[in-house]
Design a protein around this motif. Structure first.
Motif, mmCIF file in Angstrom:
data_model
loop_
_atom_site.group_PDB
_atom_site.id
_atom_site.type_symbol
_atom_site.label_atom_id
_atom_site.label_comp_id
_atom_site.label_asym_id
_atom_site.label_seq_id
_atom_site.Cartn_x
_atom_site.Cartn_y
_atom_site.Cartn_z
ATOM 1 N N LYS A 112 10.091 7.047 19.908
ATOM 2 C CA LYS A 112 9.334 6.245 20.871
ATOM 3 C C LYS A 112 8.223 5.456 20.159
ATOM 4 O O LYS A 112 7.899 4.332 20.550
ATOM 5 C CB LYS A 112 8.762 7.137 21.958
ATOM 6 C CG LYS A 112 9.851 7.582 22.944
ATOM 7 C CD LYS A 112 9.369 8.573 23.973
ATOM 8 C CE LYS A 112 10.527 8.950 24.895
ATOM 9 N NZ LYS A 112 10.179 10.015 25.849
ATOM 10 N N ARG B 154 3.287 12.843 19.824
ATOM 11 C CA ARG B 154 3.469 12.180 21.125
ATOM 12 C C ARG B 154 2.252 11.327 21.485
ATOM 13 O O ARG B 154 2.383 10.191 21.950
ATOM 14 C CB ARG B 154 3.706 13.238 22.208
ATOM 15 C CG ARG B 154 3.951 12.662 23.589
ATOM 16 C CD ARG B 154 3.992 13.764 24.634
ATOM 17 N NE ARG B 154 4.296 13.255 25.945
ATOM 18 C CZ ARG B 154 4.167 13.946 27.063
ATOM 19 N NH1 ARG B 154 3.719 15.208 27.010
ATOM 20 N NH2 ARG B 154 4.463 13.420 28.224
ATOM 21 N N PHE C 215 9.796 11.823 20.177
ATOM 22 C CA PHE C 215 8.462 11.205 20.163
ATOM 23 C C PHE C 215 8.342 10.220 18.999
ATOM 24 O O PHE C 215 7.747 9.151 19.135
ATOM 25 C CB PHE C 215 7.380 12.274 20.064
ATOM 26 C CG PHE C 215 7.334 13.215 21.247
ATOM 27 C CD1 PHE C 215 7.667 12.775 22.521
ATOM 28 C CD2 PHE C 215 6.971 14.544 21.077
ATOM 29 C CE1 PHE C 215 7.623 13.633 23.618
ATOM 30 C CE2 PHE C 215 6.926 15.403 22.160
ATOM 31 C CZ PHE C 215 7.254 14.952 23.431
ATOM 32 N N THR D 19 10.395 16.406 18.721
ATOM 33 C CA THR D 19 9.681 15.718 17.638
ATOM 34 C C THR D 19 10.361 14.391 17.324
ATOM 35 O O THR D 19 9.710 13.334 17.221
ATOM 36 C CB THR D 19 9.661 16.578 16.358
ATOM 37 O OG1 THR D 19 9.405 17.933 16.676
ATOM 38 C CG2 THR D 19 8.642 16.064 15.363
ATOM 39 N N ASP E 226 -1.612 18.719 24.118
ATOM 40 C CA ASP E 226 -0.753 17.682 24.693
ATOM 41 C C ASP E 226 -1.498 16.907 25.773
ATOM 42 O O ASP E 226 -1.449 15.677 25.830
ATOM 43 C CB ASP E 226 0.508 18.331 25.272
ATOM 44 C CG ASP E 226 1.557 17.292 25.658
ATOM 45 O OD1 ASP E 226 1.945 16.496 24.790
ATOM 46 O OD2 ASP E 226 1.969 17.273 26.824
ATOM 47 N N ASN F 238 4.000 18.372 17.867
ATOM 48 C CA ASN F 238 4.615 17.460 18.844
ATOM 49 C C ASN F 238 3.577 16.799 19.738
ATOM 50 O O ASN F 238 3.688 15.619 20.091
ATOM 51 C CB ASN F 238 5.631 18.211 19.705
ATOM 52 C CG ASN F 238 6.926 18.490 18.959
ATOM 53 O OD1 ASN F 238 7.121 18.016 17.840
ATOM 54 N ND2 ASN F 238 7.804 19.271 19.563
ATOM 55 N N GLN G 38 2.117 7.057 21.896
ATOM 56 C CA GLN G 38 1.713 6.345 23.113
ATOM 57 C C GLN G 38 0.399 5.582 22.948
ATOM 58 O O GLN G 38 -0.039 4.894 23.865
ATOM 59 C CB GLN G 38 1.566 7.345 24.265
ATOM 60 C CG GLN G 38 2.873 8.012 24.650
ATOM 61 C CD GLN G 38 2.739 8.954 25.830
ATOM 62 O OE1 GLN G 38 1.718 8.977 26.509
ATOM 63 N NE2 GLN G 38 3.766 9.739 26.081
#
Length: 577
Positions: A109, A74, A106, A103, A41, A70, A78
């Protein structure tokens, strides 16, 4: 786990991250699930290099668990390529582990950043199927996605069905409505939040409402929201102050915007100065805009001008016809460390074009160091229409066709040039091209705020409950201005028809209907504010000048590019627009 988190916080460079990975491998901590997920992450959201590294490491994990997936989803969400998160999610759905609420969050998003409406609908179905719809944060994220992707009807439905709403869900919908060309609903929602909700609007709510007021020219609503801003001390937030300045500028109250600018309780940033300079620019007050620009450029107050500052100052010169001043500004940019972009060139082309220096404007386009865009040629075409230059108009039109432009305005401008010269065969040819290319003309409309209610009018509109009174007032206006020497400017009416039909087509333009409605709906002597989606036509400009004198009214019209403030038979643009 705490040991790993402490080491991650100390990573100051990508090489440190690689050293930490080596440490986790040699100590066996990498195979300990929480440490591995935390490391992935951290890498995935740190940088593009970190994301690439995380993806490479991920491929060597034999049985990745949900948090491993995840981390990667993620990171992609981004990144500069958020759609990669979709591919990653599809791969995860085929793996033994199951997606969880994070999940889905993200993934959504990524949908918001990629404006992926179809994928957001698919994920909504997955959320319902998995039973995650009780998660308020997930529902708010979904609402935000719909608002940003243009699925405002879906957003409204979801909002109404939410059993519990936080502040973020209200704000997502208000902002979505304001940005999605539904400002009326944004204001209604703001009032609903303020009057009915247990939560009071915050700075984010206010920003959405101010944006809606800016679009509508809703001055009274804007005043109320500014009062709310001051009473809750939101005027200590520079972003909110910038939005207030922008709102008043776009509502035609540039002096009120300047009062806010001068009395700000927070430090003014570059955006603050740029917003105020542009406010003076669209109001046609070139000298004040340049005075503020030079105060900023002098280095004694405020930050140094950037590219946007120069663009605002050039626009001010443009609207005020200050050609020499504008050219000096343009030529001084690079020696002051500011690079020119296409928008700066576009503003100078417009500046020269409006002044009738069409050959110079054309030469600037041809000599640009970058490829001219569609807007530049459209600007030159518009200037050709103003000055009736068929040769330059045809050159610009050919370039637009070569670039694949299919905008109705391009065809209408060329038609106007031909119509002004009575070349009806060429007008017909252009209109045939429009039909062949299935180009639809954008309808002109105007709106005005009356007693807190926004009233909208289209050309020849009879949908308003008071349309008979409005048309009656227009007849009265027609009679009075003809006595004063008015002659209709029918040379830009595109149809090869008789003068009477042309005059009728002109006299029921949306801005004239809005003016007539304003005259019968407001007290004598009070100002009338009108917003128009297109550029005001020459005939409407002439009529409203006379109306301002004969009826002793100030009439403020904001068209697509600027303000026109009509007082006592003259306009703030000095007939230069």
């Amino acid at each position: 786990m705490a040991h790993v988190e402490s080491l991650l916080r100390k990573c100051a460079s990508f090489s440190h991250t690689q050293q930490l990975h080596a440490h986790l491998l040699t100590t066996g901590l990498f195979h300990f699930y929480p440490s591995r997920s935390k490391f992935l992450d951290f890498c995935a959201i740190s940088s593009s290099a970190g994301l690439t590294y995380a993806a490479a490491v991920f491929r060597f994990i034999h049985h990745p668990l949900t948090n491993d997936w995840n981390a990667l989803i993620r990171g992609h969400a981004q990144s500069h390529h958020p759609t990669c998160a979709f591919t990653c999610y599809v791969s995860m759905s085929r793996a033994p582990c199951r997606p969880d609420a994070l999940t889905c969050s993200f993934f959504l998003k990524a949908c918001a950043r990629a404006l992926a409406r179809t994928e957001s609908l698919q994920m909504h179905a997955q959320v319902l199927k998995s039973g995650f719809d009780a998660d308020v944060l997930l529902q708010t994220t979904l609402l935000d996605v719909y608002a940003k992707c243009g699925g405002l009807d879906h957003a409204c439905k979801l909002f109404d069905e939410m059993p519990k709403r936080d502040i973020a869900s209200w704000n997502a919908l208000i902002s979505g409505m304001a940005q999605g060309n539904r400002p009326y609903e944004a204001l209604e929602l703001f009032h609903r939040m303020r009057d009915q909700s247990v939560m009071m609007p915050n700075e984010v709510s206010v920003l959405g409402a101010l944006s809606a007021c800016s679009q509508l020219g809703a001055i009274k609503e804007g005043d109320k929201i500014y009062d709310y801003v001051k009473s809750h001390r939101f005027d200590e937030n520079v972003i909110v102050c910038n939005a207030v300045i922008d709102m008043y500028s776009k509502c035609g109250l540039v002096e009120k915007a300047y009062d806010v600018f001068k009395t700000m309780r927070c430090s003014k940033g570059t955006i603050t100065w740029n917003t105020m300079i542009m406010g003076f620019a669209i109001d046609g007050n070139g000298p004040k805009a340049l005075k503020l620009f030079h105060r900023m450029a002098g280095g004694h107050v405020g930050p140094q001008p950037d590219g946007v500052t120069y663009l605002a100052a050039l626009c001010a010169c443009n609207h005020a016809g200050m050609v020499d001043e504008g050219m000096r500004l343009f030529e001084s940019m690079e020696k002051n460390g500011v690079s020119k972009n296409v928008k700066h060139y576009g503003s100078v082309v417009d500046l020269l074009g409006r002044a009738g220096r069409l050959n110079e404007a054309h030469e600037i386009i041809e000599s640009m160091p970058m490829c001219p865009d569609v807007v530049l040629w459209q600007t030159l075409l518009g200037a050709s229409k103003i000055h009736g230059n068929i040769e330059i108009a045809e050159k610009a039109s050919r370039k637009l066709v070569e670039m694949g432009s299919n905008t109705c305005g391009d065809f209408v401008l060329l038609s106007n040039v031909y119509a002004a010269q009575g070349r009806w065969r060429d007008v017909g040819r252009v209109r045939d091209d429009m039909k062949t290319r299935n180009v639809k003309k954008v309808p002109g409309f105007s709106y005005t705020e009356m007693n807190g209610i926004i009233c909208q009018f289209y050309n020849g509109d009879k949908s308003h409950p008071m349309w008979r009174e409005i048309y009656g007032k227009l007849e009265e206006i027609s009679f009075r201005i003809r006595e004063f020497g008015y002659k209709p400017e029918t040379n830009y009416v595109l149809h090869d028809i008789g003068d009477e039909e042309k005059q009728n087509a002109l006299f029921y333009h949306s801005e004239k209907l809005a003016v007539a409605f304003g005259l019968i709906s407001t007290e004598e002597g009070s100002p009338i504010n009108i917003n128009k989606n297109l550029r005001i036509c020459g005939d409407c400009h002439a009529v409203i000048k006379l109306v301002s004198k004969l009826y002793c009214r100030e009439i403020i019209v904001r068209d697509r590019t600027r303000f026109h403030r009509f007082r006592d038979g003259s306009c703030s643009c000095k007939d230069y627009w």
